[in-house]
Design an enzyme around this catalytic site. Structure first.
Site, PDB file in Angstrom:
ATOM      1  CD  GLU A 257      -2.860  -1.001   2.451  1.00  0.00           C
ATOM      2  OE1 GLU A 257      -2.658  -0.142   3.332  1.00  0.00           O
ATOM      3  OE2 GLU A 257      -3.799  -1.812   2.488  1.00  0.00           O
ATOM      4  CE  LYS A 259       5.466   5.011   6.813  1.00  0.00           C
ATOM      5  NZ  LYS A 259       5.178   6.322   7.328  1.00  0.00           N
ATOM      6  NE  ARG A 264      -3.061   4.043  12.333  1.00  0.00           N
ATOM      7  CZ  ARG A 264      -2.232   3.081  12.710  1.00  0.00           C
ATOM      8  NH1 ARG A 264      -0.928   3.295  12.713  1.00  0.00           N
ATOM      9  NH2 ARG A 264      -2.696   1.912  13.102  1.00  0.00           N
ATOM     10  NE  ARG A 279       2.850   7.318  15.933  1.00  0.00           N
ATOM     11  CZ  ARG A 279       3.546   6.477  15.183  1.00  0.00           C
ATOM     12  NH1 ARG A 279       3.189   6.231  13.950  1.00  0.00           N
ATOM     13  NH2 ARG A 279       4.605   5.892  15.653  1.00  0.00           N
ATOM     14  CD  GLU A 309      -0.801   8.807   7.556  1.00  0.00           C
ATOM     15  OE1 GLU A 309      -1.156   7.967   8.404  1.00  0.00           O
ATOM     16  OE2 GLU A 309       0.262   9.456   7.634  1.00  0.00           O
ATOM     17  CG  PHE A 350      -4.412   2.171   6.515  1.00  0.00           C
ATOM     18  CD1 PHE A 350      -4.355   1.630   7.777  1.00  0.00           C
ATOM     19  CD2 PHE A 350      -3.965   3.473   6.312  1.00  0.00           C
ATOM     20  CE1 PHE A 350      -3.861   2.371   8.846  1.00  0.00           C
ATOM     21  CE2 PHE A 350      -3.485   4.231   7.375  1.00  0.00           C
ATOM     22  CZ  PHE A 350      -3.432   3.673   8.658  1.00  0.00           C
TER      23      PHE A 350
END
Ligand code: AMP
Length: 563
Positions: A257, A259, A264, A279, A309, A350
């Site tokens: 995937e 990045k 996050r 995060r 993200e 994701f």
């Protein structure tokens, strides 16, 4: 429970550096406390009165604290400030002043944990006209009645600097010893109990709750711990991989995937309510009204927790904006709608870990992704799934990686198709591949005022890594170059707020700012407390998304030294 008992325990913990001893001290305390007080004490031993994921802040700066100490002791604020500058510990300074207390106190109450907890919590809710005065009196009320040692820890707690070296692992182990471990159990059985507490805490990262469940319901209760919407879960993180080949050779067919270069987010939907956590498990829902709106319309589930993200989109190029720009949105407290328009965002999802009452942690990644595809209704350039290629063909994977870099994203994350959702950083789950060499996320713990043209700048930063056992930060290098003038200026403004002591040009800083550091080499060095030194460290970026507790450990530095 009298606060004095807690203050006494704090002192013992502060004087002990051994992890096992700390665990025993804390376990003994936990086992003596009533169920009503236990959650409060569990938070207080972390130096907090709200779980970390709430956005409540006590909002007391050093200057206001000095005023409160002056009021409670009868000494002059200036005098107190001078002592503070000498020692760098307002807690100890207060302790001494309380010993010499000049004001005669007629009615001194004995402080208990409830009173401390309640006054400190109130600080977060005092707003509006006259709020400073009311805050001041909440603290003064406590200090007036405090024994010297109690005062030391009240002041430190209010300022968010308890400094007793109790990391999360120590609290976890103390819970095991106090409530779950029985004499005669084997090491394996004990490890299992530790794993159980850890797992429950990953799902419900609030030791106040976990400690209560452990005492009241033991292992049966811990096994039943469920996600509570409105509170975050702890996150799965990525291991670093040397290369794409390495991962594919080990695991065969994987999902590659992009990045994405942003922050996050863990997004929770509960009916028409949306919660967004970072995060660091901070609640940033208010700062992202546009994302809340998109989620309400396009997450097709009554209840779910999805992860993705969020990145700032440059409207002209469609490439990601620098993180600093996105971070303006994270910290914004007013004009939120206006900044939302100026800095448009895209989210790429994701993962999904919870759906309509069911936790999905044990499901394989490939199954979770299928569920995710059903939940997310994509909106072009705004609300998307992460781009993904499932392959075992190294050439195709490399092409995908190059494409990610052409899109100016950070690199790729390679995901093992059959892996469950594993909290924290573990092998066999996610692997990140980025073009730059291995960097370290370190904490700035000291600096020096410059000379000549740089006299107004704090430069020459002391970088430190973390000792996970004690929570201490161990210096491992100095960084003096590589910042632009603007960056030096910004860094100075930030670090100025964190000064603990000043001696000549040197300042000691509260460990708050995490920076990603590149370097040429790591060497052994007796010069630094960590025993290691970075050669030619340079700033890659400030990691606003990381807390000091997430910085790299001394073990990581040693690993990189060997590899
Ligand atoms: P790092 O922060 O360097 O440890 O890398 C892990 C981070 O990459 C995650 O915490 C996410 O914020 C971010 N990320 C970006 N894209 C993805 C993706 N497709 N899958 C997982 N994490 C991603």
């Amino acid at each position: 429970m009298e606060y004095f008992i807690l203050a006494d325990t704090y002192e013992k913990l502060e004087r002990t550096s051994g992890k096992l001893e700390k665990v025993n001290i804390l376990a003994e305390l936990f086992s003596k406390i009533s169920i009503k007080e236990l959650p409060k004490v569990a938070l207080l031993t972390q130096g907090i009165v709200f779980p970390k994921f709430t956005s409540f802040e006590l909002g007391i700066a050093t200057q206001m604290m000095i005023k409160a100490i002056a009021k409670a002791t009868g000494f002059k604020p200036k005098e107190i400030e001078e002592k503070f500058k000498e020692t760098g510990d307002l807690g100890l300074v207060t302790e001494n002043y309380i010993k010499k207390r000049r004001q005669v106190v007629l009615f001194r109450k004995k402080l208990n944990v409830d009173m401390i907890f309640s006054n400190l919590q109130k600080l977060a809710f005092v707003t509006g006209l006259g709020s400073q005065e009311r805050k001041l009196s909440l603290i003064t009320e406590l200090l007036v009645s405090a024994e010297p040692k109690e005062a030391r820890y009240i002041v430190r707690t209010v300022l968010g600097e308890l400094r007793i070296g109790v990391a999360e692992g120590i609290i976890r182990d103390a819970i095991v010893n106090a409530f779950l471990f029985k004499k005669g159990m084997s090491k394996e059985e004990k490890n299992k109990l530790t794993g159980l507490v850890e797992h429950a805490w990953n799902i419900l990262p609030d030791f106040g709750e976990i400690v209560k469940i452990s005492k009241e319901k033991g292992t049966t209760g811990l096994k039943k711990v469920k996600v509570q919407l409105g509170k975050p879960i702890r996150l799965m993180l990525a291991e670093k991989a040397e290369s794409i080949e390495d991962v594919i050779e080990e695991f065969g067919k994987c999902a590659i995937e992009i990045k994405y270069d942003g922050m996050r987010v863990e997004i929770e939907k509960q009916g028409d309510k949306i919660f967004i956590f970072t995060r660091r498990l901070e609640n940033v829902t208010k700062q992202f009204p546009d994302l809340v709106d998109l989620c309400k319309k396009n997450l097709r589930a009554k209840e779910c927790i999805v992860e993705g993200e969020v990145w700032g989109v440059d409207p002209k190029t469609h490439f990601p904006l620098p993180f600093q720009q996105l971070s303006q949105r994270i910290h914004r407290k007013y004009d939120i709608e206006k900044v939302a328009k100026e800095i448009p965002i895209q989210v790429n999802f994701f993962d999904v870990v919870y759906l309509n009452g069911k936790m999905l942690f044990d499901k394989k990644f490939k199954e979770r992704r299928k569920i995710l595809e059903k939940i997310v209704r994509e909106v072009p350039e705004k609300f998307k799934l992460a781009d993904q290629l499932v392959t075992d063909n190294i050439e195709k994977a490399k092409k995908f990686y190059n494409n990610a870099l052409e899109l100016k994203q950070e690199g790729v994350i390679i995901k093992v198709l059959d892996s469950g959702y594993i909290f924290g950083r573990h092998v066999g789950g996610w692997y990140k591949v980025k073009p730059i060499m291995e960097t370290l996320d370190l904490v700035i713990v000291g600096a020096e005022w410059g000379t000549g043209k740089r006299a107004n700048w704090l430069s020459s930063y002391t970088l430190a890594c973390r000792d996970p056992d004690t929570g201490k930060f161990l210096p491992c290098g100095m960084m003096g170059t590589g910042l632009t003038e603007e960056q030096f200026g910004q860094m100075t403004n930030t670090l100025k707020q964190l000064i603990i002591t000043e001696k000549g040009r040197k300042v000691k800083l509260k460990p708050k700012i995490v920076v990603e550091i590149g370097y040429q080499e790591i060497q052994k060095s007796p010069h630094y407390e960590s025993g290691m030194a970075l050669r030619f460290p340079r700033l890659i970026r400030v990691r606003e998304d990381k807390s000091p507790e997430e910085s790299d450990t001394i073990e990581r530095v040693k690993e990189l030294f060997i590899s």
